[in-house]
Design a protein around this motif. Structure first.
Motif, mmCIF file in Angstrom:
data_model
loop_
_atom_site.group_PDB
_atom_site.id
_atom_site.type_symbol
_atom_site.label_atom_id
_atom_site.label_comp_id
_atom_site.label_asym_id
_atom_site.label_seq_id
_atom_site.Cartn_x
_atom_site.Cartn_y
_atom_site.Cartn_z
ATOM 1 N N GLY A 79 -44.160 5.424 -52.101
ATOM 2 C CA GLY A 79 -44.848 5.823 -50.884
ATOM 3 C C GLY A 79 -44.374 7.160 -50.347
ATOM 4 O O GLY A 79 -43.567 7.869 -50.963
ATOM 5 N N THR A 80 -44.857 7.497 -49.165
ATOM 6 C CA THR A 80 -44.572 8.796 -48.564
ATOM 7 C C THR A 80 -43.089 9.035 -48.379
ATOM 8 O O THR A 80 -42.558 10.086 -48.765
ATOM 9 C CB THR A 80 -45.287 8.905 -47.204
ATOM 10 N N ILE A 81 -42.391 8.075 -47.786
ATOM 11 C CA ILE A 81 -40.968 8.254 -47.510
ATOM 12 C C ILE A 81 -40.125 7.940 -48.741
ATOM 13 O O ILE A 81 -39.197 8.679 -49.075
ATOM 14 C CB ILE A 81 -40.527 7.380 -46.324
ATOM 15 N N GLY A 82 -40.432 6.852 -49.410
ATOM 16 C CA GLY A 82 -39.648 6.486 -50.582
ATOM 17 C C GLY A 82 -39.627 7.571 -51.643
ATOM 18 O O GLY A 82 -38.593 7.822 -52.275
ATOM 19 N N SER A 83 -40.757 8.247 -51.833
ATOM 20 C CA SER A 83 -40.790 9.326 -52.829
ATOM 21 C C SER A 83 -39.899 10.482 -52.408
ATOM 22 O O SER A 83 -39.280 11.146 -53.262
ATOM 23 C CB SER A 83 -42.226 9.804 -53.034
ATOM 24 N N GLN A 84 -39.799 10.739 -51.101
ATOM 25 C CA GLN A 84 -38.902 11.792 -50.626
ATOM 26 C C GLN A 84 -37.439 11.387 -50.802
ATOM 27 O O GLN A 84 -36.582 12.231 -51.114
ATOM 28 C CB GLN A 84 -39.182 12.101 -49.152
ATOM 29 N N VAL A 85 -37.134 10.115 -50.615
ATOM 30 C CA VAL A 85 -35.770 9.635 -50.841
ATOM 31 C C VAL A 85 -35.403 9.822 -52.310
ATOM 32 O O VAL A 85 -34.314 10.332 -52.644
ATOM 33 C CB VAL A 85 -35.632 8.157 -50.438
ATOM 34 N N LEU A 86 -36.299 9.430 -53.203
ATOM 35 C CA LEU A 86 -36.025 9.574 -54.631
ATOM 36 C C LEU A 86 -35.886 11.044 -55.023
ATOM 37 O O LEU A 86 -35.034 11.393 -55.853
ATOM 38 C CB LEU A 86 -37.137 8.914 -55.445
ATOM 39 N N ALA A 87 -36.694 11.906 -54.429
ATOM 40 C CA ALA A 87 -36.588 13.337 -54.727
ATOM 41 C C ALA A 87 -35.227 13.877 -54.317
ATOM 42 O O ALA A 87 -34.623 14.700 -55.023
ATOM 43 C CB ALA A 87 -37.699 14.106 -54.021
ATOM 44 N N SER A 88 -34.719 13.410 -53.173
ATOM 45 C CA SER A 88 -33.418 13.884 -52.702
ATOM 46 C C SER A 88 -32.266 13.287 -53.505
ATOM 47 O O SER A 88 -31.182 13.878 -53.568
ATOM 48 C CB SER A 88 -33.246 13.538 -51.213
ATOM 49 N N LEU A 89 -32.485 12.131 -54.099
ATOM 50 C CA LEU A 89 -31.453 11.518 -54.942
ATOM 51 C C LEU A 89 -31.449 12.088 -56.357
ATOM 52 O O LEU A 89 -30.483 11.888 -57.105
ATOM 53 C CB LEU A 89 -31.669 10.000 -55.015
ATOM 54 N N ASN A 90 -32.511 12.774 -56.732
ATOM 55 C CA ASN A 90 -32.637 13.295 -58.091
ATOM 56 C C ASN A 90 -31.480 14.240 -58.422
ATOM 57 O O ASN A 90 -31.155 15.146 -57.657
ATOM 58 C CB ASN A 90 -33.964 14.036 -58.238
ATOM 59 N N GLY A 91 -30.831 14.000 -59.562
ATOM 60 C CA GLY A 91 -29.725 14.844 -60.001
ATOM 61 C C GLY A 91 -28.394 14.500 -59.387
ATOM 62 O O GLY A 91 -27.407 15.238 -59.584
#
Length: 292
Positions: free
Chosen positions: A10-22
């Motif tokens: 979703g909108t927020i979860g995808s942003q959380v995953l993007a920030s956790l990437n790497g």
């Protein structure tokens, strides 16, 4: 150590995953359709949703840290309370829960009351959690594109009191920082609460003026008609949710949702920079729309 993200597509979860990437973390994402989920590389999809307690229990097996985002559904409160109990039983040592700004104040808005009740459980049970309280999402205004470009109107009835909208990218970044801090700790950490807010308190006229500048054309504020809002939302959402959102905007109009300097400063410390202002979002959106 494993982090489980709910609402990961979703909108927020995808942003959380993007920030956790790497960030060299073992990450799972709970999704109803794991075979179709579009997730960042390295994120493992786990089938299920929060309405299925057996699926929740299975998803929590071996998880050390949980990001809990419960969707706006009729049984949101039940899903949240059951999931937190299951997490406690599974030995999860860190939780980041997505609540809402002003949840303790807007006592007549159902989804605010539900989230505040979840906060009460977290406190009463002394769960090792960070509670994030986001204000109204700036990116919700992407839905205003046609009204802005075609009619020169900003149609969200936010009223004249002002609200401190927050950028969803700041929500994702704040959540990721707290998830990593809790996941990397050898022991459960004390509870924390952050109000996730923007740096500016804006009313309808001020937002329309920002769009006028960004688009290079006159944009008018569409006014405070809440009945019209409810009918528009009913075109794509359940009637109960449309009424719930109407009640939220009524409180925005009556009381506003302004952040104070202390709340902005605390979020700035967490992010390591000031939160993003609405004006930047409007300028970026206008540039993208022109390019398209």
């Amino acid at each position: 150590m494993t982090i489980l993200i709910t609402g990961g597509t979703g909108t927020i979860g995808s942003q959380v995953l993007a920030s956790l990437n790497g960030q060299d973390a073992d990450i799972r994402a709970l999704t109803r359709t794991p075979e179709k989920a579009k997730l960042p590389p390295g994120v493992r999809p786990v089938g299920g949703d929060l309405s299925d307690i057996d699926a929740v229990r299975a998803a929590l097996a071996g998880v050390s840290t949980l990001f809990l985002l419960v969707p706006n559904v009729a049984d949101e409160l039940t899903q949240a309370i059951l999931t937190l109990n299951a997490a406690r039983e599974a030995g999860v040592k860190g939780i980041v829960y997505l609540s809402v700004f002003k949840g303790e104040t807007y006592a007549d808005v159902p989804h605010f009351v539900g989230k505040h009740t979840v906060e009460r459980m977290i406190a009463a049970c002394d769960l090792p959690a960070t509670v994030l309280r986001p204000a109204y999402f700036i990116q919700n205004d992407m839905q205003q594109k046609d009204a802005l470009l075609t009619h020169g109107t900003y149609g969200v009835p936010v009223g004249a009191r002002g609200i401190s909208m927050v950028d969803t990218r700041d929500i994702g970044e704040a959540a990721a920082k707290e998830l990593l801090r809790r996941d990397r700790s050898a022991t459960p950490l004390p509870r924390e609460t952050y109000d996730l807010v923007g740096p500016d308190c804006l009313d309808g006229e001020a937002i329309a003026a920002i769009w006028s500048e960004a688009l290079g054309k006159t944009v008018q504020y569409g006014g405070d008609d809440l009945d019209s809002l409810e009918q528009r939302v009913r075109a794509f959402a359940p009637a109960w949710l449309a009424y719930d959102l109407k009640l939220m905007f009524r409180r925005y109009q009556q009381d506003g949702a302004p952040a104070d300097g202390t709340q902005v400063a605390r979020l700035t410390t967490l992010l390591g920079r000031p939160p993003r202002p609405y004006r930047d979002f409007a300028a970026d959106s206008a540039q993208q729309w022109r390019a398209a």
